[in-house]
Each structure stands twice: as C-alpha cells, then as structure tokens.
Write an enzyme that holds these catalytic residues in place. Structure first.
Site, mmCIF file in Angstrom:
data_model
loop_
_atom_site.group_PDB
_atom_site.id
_atom_site.type_symbol
_atom_site.label_atom_id
_atom_site.label_comp_id
_atom_site.label_asym_id
_atom_site.label_seq_id
_atom_site.Cartn_x
_atom_site.Cartn_y
_atom_site.Cartn_z
ATOM 1 N N ASP A 79 0.933 -1.144 0.242
ATOM 2 C CA ASP A 79 -0.361 -0.185 0.149
ATOM 3 C C ASP A 79 1.486 0.881 -0.495
ATOM 4 O OD1 ASP A 79 -2.540 0.765 -0.464
ATOM 5 O OD2 ASP A 79 -1.911 1.850 1.646
ATOM 6 N N GLY A 163 0.887 6.861 -11.912
ATOM 7 C CA GLY A 163 0.767 8.144 -11.350
ATOM 8 C C GLY A 163 0.866 9.484 -11.189
ATOM 9 N N TYR A 164 1.596 9.535 -10.209
ATOM 10 C CA TYR A 164 1.731 11.219 -9.836
ATOM 11 C C TYR A 164 3.313 11.130 -9.987
ATOM 12 C CZ TYR A 164 -2.355 11.310 -6.689
ATOM 13 O OH TYR A 164 -3.479 10.670 -6.500
ATOM 14 N N LYS A 185 14.899 5.146 -10.582
ATOM 15 C CA LYS A 185 13.574 5.557 -9.841
ATOM 16 C C LYS A 185 13.540 4.288 -8.621
ATOM 17 C CE LYS A 185 8.463 5.197 -9.345
ATOM 18 N NZ LYS A 185 7.405 4.906 -9.347
HETATM 19 P P1 ITT Z 1 -3.092 -2.183 -5.611
HETATM 20 O O1 ITT Z 1 -3.813 -2.536 -3.885
HETATM 21 O O2 ITT Z 1 -4.365 -3.186 -6.334
HETATM 22 O O3 ITT Z 1 -2.151 -2.629 -5.267
HETATM 23 P P2 ITT Z 1 -3.756 1.116 -5.351
HETATM 24 O O4 ITT Z 1 -3.757 1.081 -6.958
HETATM 25 O O5 ITT Z 1 -4.576 0.691 -5.678
HETATM 26 O O6 ITT Z 1 -3.490 -0.739 -6.526
HETATM 27 P P3 ITT Z 1 -2.745 1.802 -3.510
HETATM 28 O O7 ITT Z 1 -3.849 1.716 -2.809
HETATM 29 O O8 ITT Z 1 -2.224 1.402 -2.698
HETATM 30 O O9 ITT Z 1 -3.106 0.855 -4.589
HETATM 31 O O10 ITT Z 1 -2.219 3.077 -3.937
HETATM 32 C C1 ITT Z 1 -1.674 3.925 -4.522
HETATM 33 C C2 ITT Z 1 -1.331 4.957 -5.465
HETATM 34 O O11 ITT Z 1 -0.628 5.678 -4.937
HETATM 35 C C3 ITT Z 1 -1.055 4.419 -7.144
HETATM 36 O O12 ITT Z 1 -2.927 4.024 -7.639
HETATM 37 C C4 ITT Z 1 -1.019 5.869 -7.250
HETATM 38 O O13 ITT Z 1 -1.920 6.562 -7.458
HETATM 39 C C5 ITT Z 1 -0.569 6.297 -6.517
HETATM 40 N N1 ITT Z 1 1.473 5.802 -6.402
HETATM 41 C C6 ITT Z 1 1.854 5.169 -5.376
HETATM 42 N N2 ITT Z 1 2.884 4.874 -6.089
HETATM 43 C C7 ITT Z 1 3.874 5.374 -7.010
HETATM 44 C C8 ITT Z 1 4.573 5.932 -7.383
HETATM 45 O O14 ITT Z 1 5.904 4.967 -7.390
HETATM 46 N N3 ITT Z 1 4.577 6.940 -8.584
HETATM 47 C C9 ITT Z 1 3.462 7.190 -8.596
HETATM 48 N N4 ITT Z 1 2.159 6.950 -7.677
HETATM 49 C C10 ITT Z 1 2.150 6.595 -7.165
#
Ligand code: ITT
Length: 214
Positions: A79, A163-164, A185
């Site tokens: 997470d 993501g971000y 990264k």
């Molecule tokens: P799972 O629960 O199936 O693992 P998820 O995308 O819902 O997938 P999370 O609840 O942990 O996972 O949400 C993490 C979010 O944070 C992810 O969707 C991205 O928006 C952001 N995030 C996490 N790590 C990142 C990264 O390395 N680079 C960019 N954004 C990231």
C-alpha cells in the site's frame, strides 16, 4: 516469471492489481530465487480488497492476507501513496481515489497541481510512502516500509512511471520520477526502499537462504 529456476522455486503472490506497481515490484524482486505470481493471474475476476484500514501498513496487511486466504500461498501486499505537507498529508492512503472515481492518473495529478497553484517551491514538500506486508498461510505476517522525500513540481514532466510520477520531483536529481529510468526510480523510490527492507524477511520466510556476498 523468475528466470531459469521458475517452476521449482517458491511462489510469492504479488497482491496488487495496479500494473505500474506490479511492474516495479517484479523488477525489484527479479534477482531473488522465487517465482512472483500476480494475483490477477490466479484470481482474474477477484473483487478489489476493501482498503478499510487507516495506515499504509494495515492496508498492505489486508491485501496480503486476503490473497493468502483465497489462494493458500505466501503473498506480498503493498500500500502506498503521496503525502503533501501543504494539504495536511493528503492524498495519503486515499491517493488511488483522490478526486473521485471519474479521474484517471492525469486527472488526479492535475487536481493536485490546481490545489497547490501559486505555492512557492519551499512550501511544496511531499513524500511517497510504501508499506509491504508478507503474509504466510500459517497466519504470520511481516511488514517493511519505505519513503522518498521530494517536492511537487509546478507542471508535469516526463513520460515514465505511472500515477503521480510526472509531478513528483526528486530535488537531489533535479528530475521527476517520470523522468527517471526504472532502475533510477527503484534506487530512490519508496517502493524500492520498502522492498529492499523486506528482502531479508522474504528470504527467511521462503527459506531462500542468505543474500550472496560479492
Ligand atoms: P492495489 O491496491 O491493487 O495494489 P492501488 O493502485 O489501488 O493498487 P494503492 O491503494 O496502494 O494501490 O494506491 C496507491 C496509489 O498511490 C497509486 O494508485 C498511485 O496513484 C499512487 N502511487 C503509489 N506509488 C506511486 C508511484 O511510485 N508513482 C506514482 N504514483 C504512485
């Protein structure tokens, strides 16, 4: 996956359905003598795990234990999220759903940029955090965490990652996560740090033996 020994190596289910996270996790664990299996390969139509906990660590445990319960195999849940100081730590554990269900990755980081509009660099501090949990069929669970400090850029840059990443600037490198190669990264990211911290316990619980000494 897992190289020449796949098939006879211990299996570790990667309990994520996020392709960006999955790609990075597999690359970071690639040199371990284990077979990583994405949960979607074994449970294609599985429901999303309800992330009801209030911390990264607890949510990672929920994900790992849900996979173990359904598959009877060791599983790793992760997470993660972005904490922005000017927003009191948001989006934090809500990073994946920030701004509501109608937004994609670009919509989410554009919303973030709009919320920070006009803020000087010194006030744009932020960090990515990740917790990984390794859960075993016998009920044991282990957690490791990692973080990466940075700044929210004023405009997106770069095409890598997910993501971000285009708006997360690593000050020492002068580049956003999206401008780094996957190896660059992984060397500094929250996920790379959390998974490297978890390596000894993954080796131990899967009986992989100690890290080789160069
Ligand atoms: P799972 O629960 O199936 O693992 P998820 O995308 O819902 O997938 P999370 O609840 O942990 O996972 O949400 C993490 C979010 O944070 C992810 O969707 C991205 O928006 C952001 N995030 C996490 N790590 C990142 C990264 O390395 N680079 C960019 N954004 C990231």
């Amino acid at each position: 996956m897992g190289g020449d020994g796949a098939g006879c190596w211990p299996r570790l289910v990667l309990a994520t359905r996020n392709p960006g996270k999955l790609r990075e996790m597999r690359a970071i664990l690639a040199d371990l003598p284990l077979e990583t299996v994405p949960v979607a390969e074994l449970l294609p139509a599985g429901p999303q795990v309800r992330e009801t906990a209030v911390s990264f660590a607890e949510n990672a445990i929920l994900k790992a234990q849900s996979a173990v319960r359904r598959l009877g195999l060791p599983a790793l849940g992760e997470d993660s999220g972005l904490e922005v100081d000017a927003l009191g730590g948001l989006p934090g554990i809500h990073s994946a759903r920030f701004g509501g269900p109608g937004l994609d990755d670009e919509g989410r980081y554009q919303k973030l940029l709009a919320m920070l509009e006009g803020l000087p660099p010194a006030a744009r501090t932020a960090r990515f955090r990740a917790a990984v949990a390794v859960a075993l069929p016998g009920g044991a669970v282990y957690v490791a965490e990692g973080r990466c400090e940075g700044l929210i850029a004023t405009a997106p840059r770069g095409r890598g990652g997910f993501g971000y990443d285009p708006v997360f600037l690593v000050p020492e490198l002068g580049r956003t996560f999206a401008e780094l190669t996957p190896d660059e990264k992984a060397a500094v990211s929250h996920r790379g740090r959390a998974l490297r911290a978890a390596r000894p316990l993954i080796r131990q619980v899967l009986a992989l033996g100690p890290e080789p000494v160069d």
